[in-house]
Design a protein around this motif. Structure first.
Motif, short mmCIF file in Angstrom:
data_model
loop_
_atom_site.label_atom_id
_atom_site.label_comp_id
_atom_site.label_asym_id
_atom_site.label_seq_id
_atom_site.Cartn_x
_atom_site.Cartn_y
_atom_site.Cartn_z
N THR A 102 99.88 74.88 -34.72
CA THR A 102 100.03 73.59 -35.39
C THR A 102 101.36 73.53 -36.13
OG1 THR A 102 98.90 74.46 -37.35
CG2 THR A 102 97.54 73.28 -35.74
N ASP A 103 101.71 72.33 -36.53
CA ASP A 103 102.86 72.09 -37.40
C ASP A 103 104.18 72.61 -36.82
OD1 ASP A 103 102.89 70.63 -39.64
OD2 ASP A 103 102.50 72.27 -41.03
N ILE A 149 106.26 68.81 -32.97
CA ILE A 149 105.06 68.43 -32.22
C ILE A 149 103.93 68.36 -33.23
CG2 ILE A 149 103.42 69.10 -30.43
CD1 ILE A 149 105.74 70.58 -29.04
N SER A 150 103.31 67.19 -33.35
CA SER A 150 102.26 67.02 -34.35
C SER A 150 100.88 67.40 -33.83
CB SER A 150 102.25 65.58 -34.87
OG SER A 150 102.07 64.69 -33.80
N ALA A 151 100.66 67.27 -32.53
CA ALA A 151 99.33 67.59 -31.97
C ALA A 151 99.16 69.11 -31.88
CB ALA A 151 99.19 66.96 -30.59
N PRO A 152 97.98 69.61 -32.21
CA PRO A 152 97.74 71.05 -32.05
C PRO A 152 97.75 71.46 -30.58
CG PRO A 152 95.79 69.94 -32.97
CD PRO A 152 96.82 68.91 -32.74
N ILE A 153 98.19 72.67 -30.34
CA ILE A 153 98.19 73.25 -28.99
C ILE A 153 97.28 74.47 -29.02
CG2 ILE A 153 99.57 74.40 -27.22
CD1 ILE A 153 102.00 72.82 -28.31
N THR A 154 96.34 74.54 -28.09
CA THR A 154 95.46 75.70 -27.99
C THR A 154 96.00 76.61 -26.89
OG1 THR A 154 93.55 74.43 -28.71
CG2 THR A 154 93.11 76.50 -27.58
N ILE A 206 97.71 71.89 -21.50
CA ILE A 206 98.63 70.85 -21.08
C ILE A 206 98.53 70.71 -19.56
CG2 ILE A 206 101.05 70.11 -21.00
CD1 ILE A 206 101.43 71.75 -23.60
#
Length: 133
Positions: A30-31, A50-55, A67
């Motif tokens: 995040t962040d 990038i504001s959206a969290p990436i798992t 993605i």
């Protein structure tokens, strides 16, 4: 020319990386904040993020980022390479986790053809990393 050779070598090594020996892990990134350089802005540095969290799920050749369309390969215990290639856009991303600091680094390079060519460029971000719950 040396940079091109280094990238080509990296791709070859990533395809051969025996990352299967590491335990699977899952991280929420995040962040992400940092800098980007885009052709449409004459490659001048710009604050970005990038504001959206990436798992990021690290599991050898079965690694994922969530993605769509990206192939992801684990290349080290806490590092993965994602890439995609299409007719108009070619993208390469590198994710690295520092579990002791709870930090993620993210880099992205994009080559875009056609009317969206101004989006071609690179990004380098740092953010937070926490284990998935």
């Amino acid at each position: 020319m040396k940079a091109i050779a280094a990238v080509a070598t990296f791709f070859c090594l990533a395809g051969q990386a025996p990352a299967q020996g590491y335990p699977a892990s899952c991280w929420v990134i995040t962040d992400l904040r940092g800098v980007s350089f885009h052709q449409g802005d004459a490659y001048k540095p710009a604050e970005d993020g990038i504001s959206a969290p990436i798992t990021l799920r690290l599991d050898g050749d079965s690694s994922t980022t969530g993605i769509s369309g990206m192939v992801t390969r684990q290349v080290d215990q806490f590092m993965a390479l994602s890439f995609s290639r299409g007719d108009a856009i070619t993208t390469m991303e590198v994710y690295q986790i520092d579990p002791s600091a709870g930090i993620a680094t993210y880099t992205k390079s994009m080559a875009v053809k056609g009317y969206m060519g101004g989006a071609s460029g690179a990004m380098a971000f740092v953010g937070q990393a926490a284990r998935c719950r």
